[in-house]
Design an enzyme around this catalytic site. Structure first.
Site, PDB file in Angstrom:
ATOM      1  N   TYR A  19       1.383  -3.385  -1.800  1.00 42.92           N
ATOM      2  CA  TYR A  19       2.636  -3.897  -2.334  1.00 42.92           C
ATOM      3  C   TYR A  19       2.335  -4.626  -3.644  1.00 42.92           C
ATOM      4  CZ  TYR A  19       5.156  -3.243   2.146  1.00 42.92           C
ATOM      5  OH  TYR A  19       5.753  -2.732   3.273  1.00 42.92           O
TER       6      TYR A  19
ATOM      7  N   GLY B  95      18.410   2.049   3.426  1.00 39.55           N
ATOM      8  CA  GLY B  95      18.894   3.370   3.794  1.00 39.55           C
ATOM      9  C   GLY B  95      18.087   4.476   3.140  1.00 39.55           C
TER      10      GLY B  95
END
Length: 301
Positions: free
Chosen positions: A69, A221
């Site tokens: 990350y 999503g």
């Protein structure tokens, strides 16, 4: 909802082996920029550190991160270390190993089993710790996880890792890993807009076996690591209006309603959004609302 007065314990708690966490946690992916990895603009360092301090102030004691990350200027693990070390005694930091990005941010070949120790040690170095609370093996398309998971089990025996988890797996991979060492958590893509029968089965199996189920991209999503959020349909908007809440809060609340073993880890680089995300743990959806939202989930691709 008055988000600023609601803390993470409103969602209840779950016990991962000997570690108890509030069911609302924090995903560190968005700390590094406007989108994940190299896809957006790098974040403001002080703002990201403010988000981490606020998370702790709001009772968050479960942070999900990874050495991969990072954006052009920011590393999630470095930010966590700088903001929170020395770490609170009750803070669980979970990380993932398997995927690999080079110093230019390009994705490389995922780790072989014999390379996982290096992945673990890099997380230890970046976080400034002598052990990792929870390490997920992120499956990278391999058919079997046995060899990779076995390598992590050896590191657990050596004391570098406290607990083990699996990510992006199917039910057969969970059974395969459990034959090697205990699995305390499974982290898969899951949300209102994400329907995968194998993941739904994993959700059920984890509940039966007392294993935490930790959805990722539950709010983003289909956009996943991209910056933009999903477009909310009228059903979600109607439930949000009924609770004087945002659609994002409804999505988080729906996730938590899927079982007491489900842990939410919504991520953000915005302190105000963080407070809203944590406050979603206090929402209680009605049976009718859950029926309508569950139908949306089943109809998703």
């Amino acid at each position: 909802m008055t988000s600023e007065t609601i803390t993470a314990d409103a969602a209840g708690t779950w016990k991962l082996a000997d570690l108890t966490v509030n069911r609302i946690g924090f995903g560190a992916m968005r700390l590094t920029g406007s989108a994940a990895f190299h896809l957006g603009t790098p974040s403001d360092r002080e703002r990201s550190i403010t988000v981490l301090h606020k998370a702790i102030d709001l009772g968050v004691n479960h942070i999900d991160t990874a050495a991969f990350y990072f954006s052009q200027l920011r590393s999630a693990n470095e930010l966590i270390n700088s903001a929170l070390a020395p770490y609170p005694d009750d803070l669980l930091i979970a990380t993932k190993v398997g995927p690999y990005r080079d110093y230019h941010g390009e994705w490389g070949t995922s780790a072989r089993p014999d390379q996982l120790r290096g992945h673990v040690e890099e997380n230890l170095r970046q976080l400034g710790r002598d052990h990792l609370d929870l390490v997920y093996l992120r499956r990278m398309r391999q058919d079997s996880v046995a060899e990779h998971f076995g390598a992590l089990a050896e590191l657990r025996e050596a004391g570098l890792i406290r607990h083990l988890g699996l990510s992006d797996v199917e039910p057969r991979h969970l059974a395969e890993a459990q034959a090697i060492a205990p699995v305390v958590a499974v982290e898969n893509r899951y949300g209102l807009d994400s329907h995968n029968p194998a993941t739904d089965e994993l959700l059920r199996l984890c509940g039966e076996q007392g294993i935490a189920f930790v959805p990722f991209y539950a709010v983003a999503g289909q956009r996943g690591p991209q910056a933009a959020a999903v477009t909310d349909g009228e059903e979600v908007l109607a439930v949000a209006r009924a609770h004087d809440a945002s659609p994002t809060q409804i999505r988080i609340a729906w996730t938590l309603h899927q079982g007491p073993h489900v842990l939410a880890i919504p991520g953000t680089g915005n302190p105000d959004h963080l407070a809203e995300n944590v406050a979603a743990g206090a929402l209680r959806l009605t049976d009718d609302e859950l029926t309508r939202l569950n139908a949306l989930h089943r109809a998703a691709d």
